[in-house]
Design an enzyme around this catalytic site. Structure first.
Site, PDB file in Angstrom:
ATOM      1  N   ASP A 138      -4.755   7.099  33.050  1.00 29.30           N
ATOM      2  CA  ASP A 138      -6.104   6.505  33.193  1.00 29.30           C
ATOM      3  C   ASP A 138      -5.979   5.198  32.683  1.00 29.30           C
ATOM      4  O   ASP A 138      -5.334   4.597  32.009  1.00 29.30           O
ATOM      5  CB  ASP A 138      -7.150   7.007  31.949  1.00 29.30           C
ATOM      6  N   ILE A 139      -6.537   4.289  34.081  1.00 26.47           N
ATOM      7  CA  ILE A 139      -6.474   2.954  33.959  1.00 26.47           C
ATOM      8  C   ILE A 139      -7.422   2.412  32.622  1.00 26.47           C
ATOM      9  O   ILE A 139      -8.419   2.712  32.504  1.00 26.47           O
ATOM     10  CB  ILE A 139      -7.014   2.414  35.235  1.00 26.47           C
ATOM     11  N   GLU A 181     -11.084   6.648  37.844  1.00 25.09           N
ATOM     12  CA  GLU A 181      -9.712   5.901  37.612  1.00 25.09           C
ATOM     13  C   GLU A 181      -8.896   6.709  36.908  1.00 25.09           C
ATOM     14  O   GLU A 181      -7.617   6.235  36.482  1.00 25.09           O
ATOM     15  CB  GLU A 181      -9.987   4.541  36.643  1.00 25.09           C
TER      16      GLU A 181
END
Length: 262
Positions: A138-139, A181
């Site tokens: 996950d960004i 994301e």
């Protein structure tokens, strides 16, 4: 027929099989039935060639999965027209599958494909008593990126992570964009030690990636959770554990990897 089955086993990218009806050991009908146990009509096109004028023969072949039938004595024009027609149909199937199974922004497999193919992959390796690993990536602070720089820069960040995953993750892995994301990687036969090493390499590569916005450097980091499992647990349990570990990475300060057995 036997030679054809061996060739198909060794060359999984074959798209068209052109076969006679009457052959020793395995005739064209039996060959078609065996091919259809392994490949669907949208994966391989089977074209039958025969000089048997019985009208029942084409119907029987079509029933067992042939795509097309040509009577011997055909012209070159008819032969190539049939081949081209079958290729066009396969290409149309591929286009439709890509639209249904791939993410429009990154070209990666999407959530739908992940859950359909991930389940099959998991069952296959479970039956072979091999280990199975899932990683969620996950960004970090992605909302801040969108709010500060705009959604077009957020899209650039997503595509950059996708490029790194496609380039550096093992080719046998299943990589997909879960949504937003978040990405999911399914790795086969990984130990906890090798999984942690792989995921940390990806984390560092993403951290060092060179993105720019209006000539200013833009850094992105990711938080990763990874879980390894042997036989006994379900794929969904594994994804939930990897998701929990990903959030653990965020709670511990982001830009880190958390891995564990299920």
């Amino acid at each position: 027929g036997e030679e054809a089955l061996k060739l198909l086993e060794e060359n999984r990218d074959i798209k068209i099989v052109l076969t006679d009806y009457l052959m020793p050991k395995i005739n064209g009908l039996e060959l078609t039935k065996r091919i259809r146990k392994e490949f669907t009509k949208d994966e391989i096109s089977v074209i039958i060639v025969s000089n048997d004028l019985s009208r029942k023969i084409p119907a029987k072949f079509l029933k067992y999965g042939a795509n097309d039938f040509i009577y011997k004595g055909f012209s070159n024009e008819e032969f190539f027209a049939r081949i081209n027609s079958n290729i066009e149909i396969l290409e149309l199937f591929d286009e439709l599958k890509n639209k249904a199974n791939k993410d429009y922004l990154t070209g990666m497999y999407n959530r739908r494909y992940l859950f359909d193919s991930g389940k099959k992959l998991y069952e296959e390796y479970k039956n072979k008593s091999k280990s199975f690993a899932v990683a969620l990536i996950d960004i970090d602070k992605f909302k801040n990126i969108n709010d500060t720089y705009g959604h077009n820069v957020g899209d650039i960040a997503i595509k950059e992570v996708a490029i790194i995953l496609n380039k550096y993750v093992d080719k046998d892995a299943l990589i997909s964009r879960m949504g937003g994301e978040e990405f999911v990687v399914i790795l086969q036969n990984d130990t906890l030690e090798t999984l942690e090493k792989t995921l940390n390499k990806l984390r560092v590569l993403i951290e060092k990636s060179e993105l720019r916005y209006e000539n200013e450097p833009l850094s992105i980091t990711v938080s990763i959770g990874g879980a390894v499992v042997f036989n006994g647990e379900t794929k969904d349990e594994l994804i939930k554990r990897a998701d929990k570990l990903m959030y653990e990475s965020k709670e511990l300060g982001r830009n880190r990897v958390s891995v564990r057995w299920l």
